[in-house]
Design a protein around this motif. Structure first.
Motif, PDB file in Angstrom:
ATOM      1  N   GLU A 182       8.581  22.618  48.343  1.00 37.60           N
ATOM      2  CA  GLU A 182       8.147  21.628  49.329  1.00 37.60           C
ATOM      3  C   GLU A 182       9.366  21.115  50.073  1.00 37.60           C
ATOM      4  OE1 GLU A 182       6.573  18.961  51.755  1.00 37.60           O
ATOM      5  OE2 GLU A 182       5.343  20.350  50.588  1.00 37.60           O
ATOM      6  N   ILE A 183       9.260  20.974  51.402  1.00 36.93           N
ATOM      7  CA  ILE A 183      10.394  20.562  52.226  1.00 36.93           C
ATOM      8  C   ILE A 183      10.569  19.039  52.255  1.00 36.93           C
ATOM      9  CG2 ILE A 183       9.129  20.417  54.413  1.00 36.93           C
ATOM     10  CD1 ILE A 183      11.579  21.874  55.691  1.00 36.93           C
ATOM     11  N   ASP A 184       9.473  18.310  52.049  1.00 38.03           N
ATOM     12  CA  ASP A 184       9.525  16.846  52.091  1.00 38.03           C
ATOM     13  C   ASP A 184       9.986  16.313  50.731  1.00 38.03           C
ATOM     14  OD1 ASP A 184       8.676  14.075  51.754  1.00 38.03           O
ATOM     15  OD2 ASP A 184       7.558  14.326  53.618  1.00 38.03           O
ATOM     16  N   MET A 185      11.162  15.697  50.703  1.00 39.19           N
ATOM     17  CA  MET A 185      11.744  15.262  49.438  1.00 39.19           C
ATOM     18  C   MET A 185      10.899  14.190  48.749  1.00 39.19           C
ATOM     19  SD  MET A 185      14.175  16.274  47.628  1.00 39.19           S
ATOM     20  CE  MET A 185      14.568  15.789  45.962  1.00 39.19           C
ATOM     21  N   GLN A 186      10.225  13.365  49.522  1.00 38.16           N
ATOM     22  CA  GLN A 186       9.364  12.339  48.920  1.00 38.16           C
ATOM     23  C   GLN A 186       8.222  12.986  48.140  1.00 38.16           C
ATOM     24  OE1 GLN A 186       8.020   9.328  51.648  1.00 38.16           O
ATOM     25  NE2 GLN A 186       6.617   8.418  50.179  1.00 38.16           N
ATOM     26  N   ASN A 187       7.630  14.044  48.706  1.00 42.28           N
ATOM     27  CA  ASN A 187       6.575  14.765  48.003  1.00 42.28           C
ATOM     28  C   ASN A 187       7.109  15.470  46.764  1.00 42.28           C
ATOM     29  OD1 ASN A 187       4.251  14.167  49.503  1.00 42.28           O
ATOM     30  ND2 ASN A 187       4.693  15.740  51.017  1.00 42.28           N
ATOM     31  N   VAL A 188       8.323  16.009  46.868  1.00 46.21           N
ATOM     32  CA  VAL A 188       8.942  16.656  45.707  1.00 46.21           C
ATOM     33  C   VAL A 188       9.118  15.646  44.579  1.00 46.21           C
ATOM     34  CG1 VAL A 188      11.005  17.828  44.836  1.00 46.21           C
ATOM     35  CG2 VAL A 188      10.123  18.401  47.099  1.00 46.21           C
ATOM     36  N   THR A 189       9.671  14.489  44.917  1.00 49.96           N
ATOM     37  CA  THR A 189       9.898  13.443  43.916  1.00 49.96           C
ATOM     38  C   THR A 189       8.592  12.994  43.271  1.00 49.96           C
ATOM     39  OG1 THR A 189      11.828  12.676  45.165  1.00 49.96           O
ATOM     40  CG2 THR A 189      10.885  11.148  43.549  1.00 49.96           C
ATOM     41  N   GLN A 190       7.549  12.830  44.089  1.00 48.17           N
ATOM     42  CA  GLN A 190       6.246  12.420  43.572  1.00 48.17           C
ATOM     43  C   GLN A 190       5.684  13.480  42.626  1.00 48.17           C
ATOM     44  OE1 GLN A 190       3.399  11.399  46.615  1.00 48.17           O
ATOM     45  NE2 GLN A 190       1.672  11.466  45.216  1.00 48.17           N
ATOM     46  N   SER A 191       5.813  14.757  43.006  1.00 45.82           N
ATOM     47  CA  SER A 191       5.297  15.840  42.172  1.00 45.82           C
ATOM     48  C   SER A 191       6.022  15.902  40.835  1.00 45.82           C
ATOM     49  CB  SER A 191       5.448  17.181  42.906  1.00 45.82           C
ATOM     50  OG  SER A 191       4.691  17.206  44.098  1.00 45.82           O
ATOM     51  N   VAL A 192       7.352  15.839  40.889  1.00 49.35           N
ATOM     52  CA  VAL A 192       8.146  15.912  39.665  1.00 49.35           C
ATOM     53  C   VAL A 192       7.853  14.720  38.756  1.00 49.35           C
ATOM     54  CG1 VAL A 192      10.511  15.880  38.748  1.00 49.35           C
ATOM     55  CG2 VAL A 192       9.951  17.315  40.725  1.00 49.35           C
ATOM     56  N   ALA A 193       7.638  13.555  39.355  1.00 48.85           N
ATOM     57  CA  ALA A 193       7.315  12.364  38.568  1.00 48.85           C
ATOM     58  C   ALA A 193       6.002  12.521  37.807  1.00 48.85           C
ATOM     59  CB  ALA A 193       7.249  11.143  39.477  1.00 48.85           C
ATOM     60  N   HIS A 194       5.121  13.371  38.329  1.00 52.13           N
ATOM     61  CA  HIS A 194       3.845  13.641  37.654  1.00 52.13           C
ATOM     62  C   HIS A 194       3.933  14.881  36.767  1.00 52.13           C
ATOM     63  CE1 HIS A 194       2.267  10.865  40.768  1.00 52.13           C
ATOM     64  NE2 HIS A 194       1.375  10.590  39.840  1.00 52.13           N
ATOM     65  N   GLY A 195       5.154  15.365  36.540  1.00 52.03           N
ATOM     66  CA  GLY A 195       5.346  16.487  35.628  1.00 52.03           C
ATOM     67  C   GLY A 195       5.052  17.847  36.215  1.00 52.03           C
ATOM     68  N   LEU A 196       5.032  17.960  37.545  1.00 57.57           N
ATOM     69  CA  LEU A 196       4.713  19.232  38.192  1.00 57.57           C
ATOM     70  C   LEU A 196       5.996  19.980  38.558  1.00 57.57           C
ATOM     71  CD1 LEU A 196       1.881  17.946  40.543  1.00 57.57           C
ATOM     72  CD2 LEU A 196       1.635  19.081  38.331  1.00 57.57           C
ATOM     73  N   PRO A 197       6.023  21.300  38.361  1.00 56.73           N
ATOM     74  CA  PRO A 197       7.224  22.091  38.647  1.00 56.73           C
ATOM     75  C   PRO A 197       7.363  22.416  40.139  1.00 56.73           C
ATOM     76  CG  PRO A 197       5.528  23.501  37.733  1.00 56.73           C
ATOM     77  CD  PRO A 197       4.961  22.105  37.734  1.00 56.73           C
ATOM     78  N   VAL A 198       7.916  21.484  40.879  1.00 55.83           N
ATOM     79  CA  VAL A 198       8.085  21.625  42.330  1.00 55.83           C
ATOM     80  C   VAL A 198       9.560  21.489  42.676  1.00 55.83           C
ATOM     81  CG1 VAL A 198       7.540  20.645  44.596  1.00 55.83           C
ATOM     82  CG2 VAL A 198       5.767  20.769  42.818  1.00 55.83           C
ATOM     83  N   MET A 199      10.050  22.426  43.495  1.00 52.84           N
ATOM     84  CA  MET A 199      11.447  22.416  43.936  1.00 52.84           C
ATOM     85  C   MET A 199      11.518  22.089  45.416  1.00 52.84           C
ATOM     86  SD  MET A 199      12.828  25.895  42.082  1.00 52.84           S
ATOM     87  CE  MET A 199      14.121  25.956  43.305  1.00 52.84           C
ATOM     88  N   HIS A 200      12.642  21.523  45.825  1.00 51.84           N
ATOM     89  CA  HIS A 200      12.881  21.267  47.241  1.00 51.84           C
ATOM     90  C   HIS A 200      13.282  22.571  47.920  1.00 51.84           C
ATOM     91  CE1 HIS A 200      15.267  19.702  50.754  1.00 51.84           C
ATOM     92  NE2 HIS A 200      14.120  19.067  50.871  1.00 51.84           N
ATOM     93  N   GLY A 201      12.600  22.903  48.994  1.00 56.70           N
ATOM     94  CA  GLY A 201      12.918  24.128  49.726  1.00 56.70           C
ATOM     95  C   GLY A 201      11.947  24.318  50.863  1.00 56.70           C
ATOM     96  N   ASP A 202      12.129  25.399  51.622  1.00 55.75           N
ATOM     97  CA  ASP A 202      11.217  25.659  52.728  1.00 55.75           C
ATOM     98  C   ASP A 202      10.919  27.148  52.835  1.00 55.75           C
ATOM     99  OD1 ASP A 202      12.676  26.887  55.289  1.00 55.75           O
ATOM    100  OD2 ASP A 202      14.082  25.543  54.279  1.00 55.75           O
TER     101      ASP A 202
END
Length: 201
Positions: free
Chosen positions: A44-64
């Motif tokens: 995901e390119i949006d860092m806020q969405n990445v942070t939210q996903s990781v906070a919920h235990g989801l394996p999401v990396m910052h990228g595009d």
């Protein structure tokens, strides 16, 4: 969860390896993990969405999509998903090539620029259309490569991709009744969804 995301999930086999490109807040990843036992992850390119996903235990990396798909080895995933993002990437053709290099299947959804409301607004006002789907002024929109359903079909034909399934849906994600007619889908479908694979696979 949006209805179109549920339709995407229906295209994915249980226990599959899935990469969601442009995963947003991780809703689809979470759903695939909980209901279909998938090994689902996202970029995901949006860092806020990445942070939210990781906070919920989801394996999401910052990228595009334009730059980071090239880093994955061939056939890493069973499905690579690009939801409502194709029109916003810099190189749509290359992104699709990378998706079908690293995944056995690609699922692509995008807003249809051939919808009748868009055509009518352009005809009557002479200005770029504004609708619930296309709701950002032309000078600040992230949508740099709008396309129609027919445009996408032609690209798939040129690239040799096999269309395993397609749907025309409305803005709420409900299936459209003209699913057997490309001409009507291109005129009345607000969004399109395609399940693709490489020729010969």
């Amino acid at each position: 969860m949006r209805v179109d995301q549920r339709l995407i999930a229906e295209m994915i086999a249980p226990r599959a390896r899935v990469l969601d490109v442009g995963s947003g807040d991780g809703t689809l990843i979470d759903y695939l993990y909980r209901t279909r036992s998938c090994d689902a992850r996202g970029i995901e390119i949006d860092m806020q969405n990445v942070t939210q996903s990781v906070a919920h235990g989801l394996p999401v990396m910052h990228g595009d999509a334009d730059h980071d798909l090239a880093d994955y080895p061939d056939d890493t995933f069973d499905y690579v998903v690009l939801q409502r993002t194709l029109q916003a990437v810099e190189r749509p053709r290359e992104v699709l090539r990378q998706m079908l290099r690293i995944g056995r299947h690609a699922i692509v959804s995008f807003p249809n620029f051939g919808h009748w409301r868009l055509r009518l607004q352009l005809l009557t006002t002479g200005r770029m259309p504004m609708t619930p789907v296309w709701n950002t002024p032309w000078y600040s929109t992230p949508n740099i490569h709008p396309c129609t359903i027919r445009d996408f079909l032609l690209l798939c034909e040129e690239e040799g991709y096999v269309i395993q399934q397609w749907l025309a849906i409305d803005e709420d994600g409900a299936r459209a009744p003209w699913r057997r007619s490309i001409r009507l889908a291109n005129l009345f479908g607000e969004q399109a969804m395609f399940l693709l694979k490489r020729a010969g696979d």
